[in-house]
Design an enzyme around this catalytic site. Structure first.
Site, mmCIF file in Angstrom:
data_model
loop_
_atom_site.group_PDB
_atom_site.id
_atom_site.type_symbol
_atom_site.label_atom_id
_atom_site.label_comp_id
_atom_site.label_asym_id
_atom_site.label_seq_id
_atom_site.Cartn_x
_atom_site.Cartn_y
_atom_site.Cartn_z
ATOM 1 N N GLU A 109 14.502 4.283 10.183
ATOM 2 C CA GLU A 109 15.234 3.392 9.275
ATOM 3 C C GLU A 109 14.317 2.634 8.313
ATOM 4 O OE1 GLU A 109 17.645 1.010 11.858
ATOM 5 O OE2 GLU A 109 18.795 2.760 12.527
ATOM 6 N N LEU A 154 0.825 -1.222 0.000
ATOM 7 C CA LEU A 154 0.000 0.000 0.000
ATOM 8 C C LEU A 154 0.857 1.269 0.000
ATOM 9 C CD1 LEU A 154 -2.803 -1.075 2.505
ATOM 10 C CD2 LEU A 154 -2.800 -1.248 0.011
ATOM 11 N N TYR A 202 12.054 4.088 1.003
ATOM 12 C CA TYR A 202 12.282 5.107 -0.032
ATOM 13 C C TYR A 202 13.444 4.717 -0.952
ATOM 14 C CZ TYR A 202 9.245 8.126 2.781
ATOM 15 O OH TYR A 202 8.186 8.655 3.464
HETATM 16 C C1 COA Z 1 7.101 3.303 5.170
HETATM 17 C C2 COA Z 1 5.714 2.818 4.730
HETATM 18 C C3 COA Z 1 4.943 3.988 4.085
HETATM 19 C C4 COA Z 1 5.898 1.709 3.682
HETATM 20 O O1 COA Z 1 4.610 1.236 3.306
HETATM 21 P P1 COA Z 1 4.280 -0.332 3.298
HETATM 22 O O2 COA Z 1 2.888 -0.478 2.804
HETATM 23 O O3 COA Z 1 4.618 -0.909 4.622
HETATM 24 O O4 COA Z 1 5.351 -0.861 2.221
HETATM 25 P P2 COA Z 1 5.041 -1.730 0.905
HETATM 26 O O5 COA Z 1 4.398 -3.004 1.323
HETATM 27 O O6 COA Z 1 4.308 -0.886 -0.079
HETATM 28 O O7 COA Z 1 6.517 -2.011 0.391
HETATM 29 C C5 COA Z 1 6.954 -1.616 -0.909
HETATM 30 C C6 COA Z 1 8.343 -2.163 -1.128
HETATM 31 O O8 COA Z 1 9.238 -1.585 -0.179
HETATM 32 C C7 COA Z 1 9.877 -2.611 0.563
HETATM 33 N N1 COA Z 1 9.987 -2.191 1.958
HETATM 34 C C8 COA Z 1 9.001 -1.716 2.754
HETATM 35 N N2 COA Z 1 9.474 -1.480 3.998
HETATM 36 C C9 COA Z 1 10.784 -1.847 3.953
HETATM 37 C C10 COA Z 1 11.823 -1.871 4.915
HETATM 38 N N3 COA Z 1 11.616 -1.468 6.176
HETATM 39 N N4 COA Z 1 13.055 -2.307 4.542
HETATM 40 C C11 COA Z 1 13.285 -2.714 3.275
HETATM 41 N N5 COA Z 1 12.327 -2.728 2.309
HETATM 42 C C12 COA Z 1 11.107 -2.297 2.649
HETATM 43 C C13 COA Z 1 8.969 -3.815 0.461
HETATM 44 O O9 COA Z 1 9.678 -5.014 0.625
HETATM 45 C C14 COA Z 1 8.411 -3.670 -0.929
HETATM 46 O O10 COA Z 1 9.332 -4.181 -1.878
HETATM 47 P P3 COA Z 1 8.836 -4.904 -3.243
HETATM 48 O O11 COA Z 1 8.205 -3.811 -4.069
HETATM 49 O O12 COA Z 1 10.081 -5.455 -3.838
HETATM 50 O O13 COA Z 1 7.842 -5.938 -2.837
HETATM 51 C C15 COA Z 1 4.909 2.224 5.914
HETATM 52 O O14 COA Z 1 5.596 1.136 6.460
HETATM 53 C C16 COA Z 1 4.574 3.233 7.003
HETATM 54 O O15 COA Z 1 3.545 3.904 6.925
HETATM 55 N N6 COA Z 1 5.426 3.306 8.047
HETATM 56 C C17 COA Z 1 5.159 4.144 9.217
HETATM 57 C C18 COA Z 1 5.012 5.610 8.867
HETATM 58 C C19 COA Z 1 6.249 6.216 8.266
HETATM 59 O O16 COA Z 1 7.376 6.004 8.720
HETATM 60 N N7 COA Z 1 6.005 7.022 7.211
HETATM 61 C C20 COA Z 1 7.048 7.755 6.556
HETATM 62 C C21 COA Z 1 7.309 9.031 7.287
HETATM 63 S S1 COA Z 1 8.586 9.953 6.461
#
Ligand code: COA
Length: 172
Positions: free
Chosen positions: A136, A107, A142
């Site tokens: 991290e 997502l 990103y």
């Molecule tokens: C960061 C965040 C937006 C990522 O969204 P998510 O839905 O968990 O991530 P997704 O499932 O879309 O992952 C997309 C890709 O990134 C990778 N990824 C996600 N988190 C990762 C991590 N911690 N380390 C390495 N890779 C990661 C996934 O493996 C996936 O790879 P793929 O495309 O090869 O399958 C979400 O975890 C979040 O909301 N975190 C808390 C709030 C936050 O920190 N927001 C950002 C503030 S600046």
């Protein structure tokens, strides 16, 4: 997967406030004092502030729903709504948050791609964002999405100065 996006309007104000507070608190509560957290939540997510942001023509908010449930949200800024003077050829992702129980389902990537589509549709040259140096997980996400660190700026969490990395993706 059943994923739906909805652009927020002022009618979504209260729901936006709830999800903003919930996701920010869950993400940062373990690494910040309760006082600084409370001060930040009050300043950033009070209804007046959020209403102003929702009405700004240079900002857009989107909700993402997964199987009909609200799972996260995105805020993007262009022009003067950007939190740094990056110019009119840039788009900022100011907030991208997925609720903890929905993370890891693609997502975040979906929301990020929405930001890319908006930027490309408006002929922007780059997308940028600020991310706390200690977040991290987000930094790894990103990087995976093609962003590289291009700078840093200060961010105030209550009275504590923190460093945000600026990360950028070039589109054209
Ligand atoms: C960061 C965040 C937006 C990522 O969204 P998510 O839905 O968990 O991530 P997704 O499932 O879309 O992952 C997309 C890709 O990134 C990778 N990824 C996600 N988190 C990762 C991590 N911690 N380390 C390495 N890779 C990661 C996934 O493996 C996936 O790879 P793929 O495309 O090869 O399958 C979400 O975890 C979040 O909301 N975190 C808390 C709030 C936050 O920190 N927001 C950002 C503030 S600046």
């Amino acid at each position: 997967m059943t994923v739906k996006l909805k652009q927020c309007t002022s009618e979504d104000l209260k729901i936006l406030q709830n999800i903003s507070i919930e996701t920010f608190y869950d993400t940062f509560k373990d690494q910040n004092s309760p006082e600084n957290m409370e001060a930040y939540l009050k300043r950033a997510f009070n209804l007046n502030q959020l209403e102003k942001e929702l009405c700004n023509v240079s900002s857009e908010f989107y909700f993402i729903c997964f199987h009909e449930e609200l799972a996260g949200y995105l805020k993007v800024n262009i022009n003067d709504a950007q939190t740094e003077k990056m110019g009119n050829e840039s788009l900022e992702i100011e907030r991208i948050y997925i609720k903890s129980n929905f993370q890891g389902n693609g997502l975040g990537k979906y929301l990020l791609n929405q930001a890319v589509d908006i930027a490309i549709g408006q002929n922007k040259r780059k997308i940028w964002l600020g991310v706390w140096e200690k977040n991290e997980n987000a930094i790894a996400f990103y990087r995976k999405m093609g962003f590289v660190q291009t700078g840093a700026h200060s961010f105030y969490m209550g009275d504590e100065e923190q460093i945000d990395f600026i990360m950028t993706q070039t589109l054209i």
